[in-house]
Design a protein around this motif. Sequence first.
Motif, short mmCIF file in Angstrom:
data_model
loop_
_atom_site.label_atom_id
_atom_site.label_comp_id
_atom_site.label_asym_id
_atom_site.label_seq_id
_atom_site.Cartn_x
_atom_site.Cartn_y
_atom_site.Cartn_z
N ASN A 33 -90.20 0.81 35.37
CA ASN A 33 -90.84 0.50 34.11
C ASN A 33 -92.17 1.26 34.09
OD1 ASN A 33 -88.89 -1.70 33.48
ND2 ASN A 33 -89.85 -2.61 35.29
N MET A 34 -92.59 1.71 32.91
CA MET A 34 -93.77 2.55 32.83
C MET A 34 -94.80 1.95 31.90
SD MET A 34 -93.06 5.06 34.83
CE MET A 34 -94.43 6.14 34.40
N GLY A 35 -96.05 2.23 32.18
CA GLY A 35 -97.11 1.71 31.35
C GLY A 35 -98.23 2.71 31.15
N TRP A 36 -98.97 2.50 30.09
CA TRP A 36 -100.21 3.25 29.83
C TRP A 36 -101.37 2.27 29.86
CZ3 TRP A 36 -100.83 8.40 29.66
CH2 TRP A 36 -99.70 9.20 29.46
N PHE A 37 -102.46 2.73 30.44
CA PHE A 37 -103.67 1.94 30.56
C PHE A 37 -104.85 2.83 30.21
CE2 PHE A 37 -101.55 -1.53 32.74
CZ PHE A 37 -100.41 -0.89 33.18
N ARG A 38 -105.99 2.23 29.95
CA ARG A 38 -107.17 3.04 29.65
C ARG A 38 -108.42 2.37 30.19
NH1 ARG A 38 -107.37 2.29 23.04
NH2 ARG A 38 -108.08 0.10 23.02
N GLN A 39 -109.39 3.22 30.44
CA GLN A 39 -110.68 2.73 30.91
C GLN A 39 -111.78 3.47 30.16
OE1 GLN A 39 -111.24 2.80 35.16
NE2 GLN A 39 -112.92 1.34 35.03
N LYS A 87 -109.40 5.65 16.69
CA LYS A 87 -110.72 5.13 16.41
C LYS A 87 -111.66 5.54 17.54
CE LYS A 87 -108.60 0.99 14.39
NZ LYS A 87 -108.52 -0.49 14.48
N PRO A 88 -112.96 5.59 17.27
CA PRO A 88 -113.90 5.92 18.36
C PRO A 88 -113.76 4.98 19.55
CG PRO A 88 -114.99 6.12 16.25
CD PRO A 88 -113.63 5.54 15.96
N GLU A 89 -113.41 3.74 19.31
CA GLU A 89 -113.27 2.78 20.41
C GLU A 89 -112.02 3.03 21.25
OE1 GLU A 89 -113.77 2.07 17.17
OE2 GLU A 89 -112.66 0.26 16.55
N ASP A 90 -111.19 3.97 20.85
CA ASP A 90 -110.05 4.37 21.69
C ASP A 90 -110.46 5.39 22.75
OD1 ASP A 90 -108.05 4.34 18.72
OD2 ASP A 90 -108.08 2.83 20.31
N THR A 91 -111.69 5.86 22.69
CA THR A 91 -112.19 6.81 23.68
C THR A 91 -112.13 6.19 25.07
OG1 THR A 91 -113.64 7.94 22.12
CG2 THR A 91 -114.22 8.08 24.46
N ALA A 92 -111.45 6.89 25.98
CA ALA A 92 -111.26 6.37 27.33
C ALA A 92 -110.51 7.40 28.16
CB ALA A 92 -110.46 5.06 27.30
N VAL A 93 -110.48 7.15 29.44
CA VAL A 93 -109.54 7.86 30.31
C VAL A 93 -108.24 7.06 30.28
CG1 VAL A 93 -109.02 8.66 32.63
CG2 VAL A 93 -111.37 8.77 31.77
N TYR A 94 -107.16 7.74 29.97
CA TYR A 94 -105.85 7.10 29.87
C TYR A 94 -105.04 7.41 31.11
CZ TYR A 94 -106.63 5.72 25.07
OH TYR A 94 -107.12 5.10 23.94
N TYR A 95 -104.46 6.36 31.67
CA TYR A 95 -103.67 6.47 32.89
C TYR A 95 -102.25 5.99 32.63
CZ TYR A 95 -108.29 6.44 35.16
OH TYR A 95 -109.58 6.71 35.54
N CYS A 96 -101.29 6.62 33.27
CA CYS A 96 -99.96 6.05 33.28
C CYS A 96 -99.72 5.43 34.66
CB CYS A 96 -98.88 7.07 32.95
SG CYS A 96 -98.65 8.37 34.16
N ALA A 97 -98.83 4.47 34.68
CA ALA A 97 -98.52 3.77 35.92
C ALA A 97 -97.05 3.37 35.90
CB ALA A 97 -99.41 2.56 36.11
N ALA A 98 -96.53 3.13 37.07
CA ALA A 98 -95.13 2.76 37.22
C ALA A 98 -95.00 1.53 38.11
CB ALA A 98 -94.34 3.92 37.82
#
Length: 124
Positions: A33-39, A87-98
């Motif tokens: 299963n895969m996911g996207w995350f952000r910081q 949106k500006p609040e979407d600014t982040a480093v985006y990571y994928c994970a498994a």
Amino acid sequence: QVQLVESGGGLVQAGGSLSLSCAASGRTFSTYNMGWFRQAPGKEREFVAAIKWSSSNTYYADSVKGRFTISRDNAKNTVYLRMDTLKPEDTAVYYCAADHSVPALRLMRNLELWGQGTLVTVSS
């Protein structure tokens, strides 16, 4: 062992769109299963979206529901995140994970694999 590499980040204006990719090496991608995350700067990492190994189910954080779409192509060992109406609040480093557990992905708990991240900047 599967390794994950994100790409597609960049600078986009508010209201625009961007698509991220996460390419996986290894022969067992289709079992994860895969996911996207952000910081975001100064904030904790958070769950964005997840997709089951079979693509039968997708899950989204409330903040991105209706704007982001997660998908995968097991033949290409790749998971995607289409981001619209940014949106500006979407600014982040985006990571994928498994992970083999969907609940673990949604709770971001002890995930098996992480990519190195790709920066998305949304200007106002």
